[in-house]
Design a protein around this motif. Structure first.
Motif, PDB file in Angstrom:
ATOM      1  N   CYS A  38       0.813  -1.220   0.000  1.00  0.00           N
ATOM      2  CA  CYS A  38       0.000   0.000   0.000  1.00  0.00           C
ATOM      3  C   CYS A  38       0.847   1.269   0.000  1.00  0.00           C
ATOM      4  O   CYS A  38       0.327   2.365   0.177  1.00  0.00           O
ATOM      5  CB  CYS A  38      -0.929   0.005   1.205  1.00  0.00           C
ATOM      6  SG  CYS A  38      -2.146  -1.316   1.150  1.00  0.00           S
ATOM      7  N   ARG A  55      -3.821   5.116   3.096  1.00  0.00           N
ATOM      8  CA  ARG A  55      -2.893   3.990   3.258  1.00  0.00           C
ATOM      9  C   ARG A  55      -3.375   3.041   4.349  1.00  0.00           C
ATOM     10  O   ARG A  55      -3.319   1.823   4.193  1.00  0.00           O
ATOM     11  CB  ARG A  55      -1.501   4.503   3.594  1.00  0.00           C
ATOM     12  CG  ARG A  55      -0.473   3.414   3.749  1.00  0.00           C
ATOM     13  CD  ARG A  55       0.924   4.008   3.912  1.00  0.00           C
ATOM     14  NE  ARG A  55       1.894   2.974   4.051  1.00  0.00           N
ATOM     15  CZ  ARG A  55       2.298   2.492   5.236  1.00  0.00           C
ATOM     16  NH1 ARG A  55       1.799   2.962   6.347  1.00  0.00           N
ATOM     17  NH2 ARG A  55       3.204   1.535   5.285  1.00  0.00           N
ATOM     18  N   CYS A  58      -6.154   0.984   3.033  1.00  0.00           N
ATOM     19  CA  CYS A  58      -5.600  -0.031   2.126  1.00  0.00           C
ATOM     20  C   CYS A  58      -4.988  -1.183   2.919  1.00  0.00           C
ATOM     21  O   CYS A  58      -5.199  -2.347   2.594  1.00  0.00           O
ATOM     22  CB  CYS A  58      -4.561   0.607   1.212  1.00  0.00           C
ATOM     23  SG  CYS A  58      -3.716  -0.560   0.127  1.00  0.00           S
ATOM     24  N   THR A  62      -6.460  -4.969   2.402  1.00  0.00           N
ATOM     25  CA  THR A  62      -5.677  -5.836   1.534  1.00  0.00           C
ATOM     26  C   THR A  62      -5.453  -7.196   2.188  1.00  0.00           C
ATOM     27  O   THR A  62      -5.103  -7.287   3.351  1.00  0.00           O
ATOM     28  CB  THR A  62      -4.309  -5.195   1.212  1.00  0.00           C
ATOM     29  OG1 THR A  62      -4.543  -3.934   0.597  1.00  0.00           O
ATOM     30  CG2 THR A  62      -3.501  -6.066   0.283  1.00  0.00           C
TER      31      THR A  62
END
Length: 79
Positions: A38, A55, A58, A62
């Motif tokens: 990320c 971020r 993410c 993820t």
């Protein structure tokens, strides 16, 4: 000595079972961060709060190719 070891193993099993979801989530976060999945090059995360928030989202969303059992083993230092 045998009883102490059995108690410690039982305690570890109970704690792992209780906190398994959190352990998997944190280990997934750590693995994603370690792989740099990320990270946006050239972004100053200390100065840009919006980029830092993006971020973080993410990193939480993820999924690495590793499954939950592997994350547990990694967190416990076994694998």
């Amino acid at each position: 000595m045998k009883h102490v070891l059995a108690v410690l193993v039982a305690l570890l099993a109970i704690l792992t079972w209780t906190f398994a979801g959190t352990i998997v989530e944190l280990e997934s976060y750590r693995a994603t961060n370690a792989q740099g999945l990320c990270h946006v090059p050239g972004t100053d995360y200390a100065a840009d709060a919006a980029a830092r928030q993006q971020r973080e989202q993410c990193l939480m969303a993820t999924q690495t190719g590793t499954g939950p059992v592997r994350h547990l083993l990694n967190a416990l230092g076994i694998f």
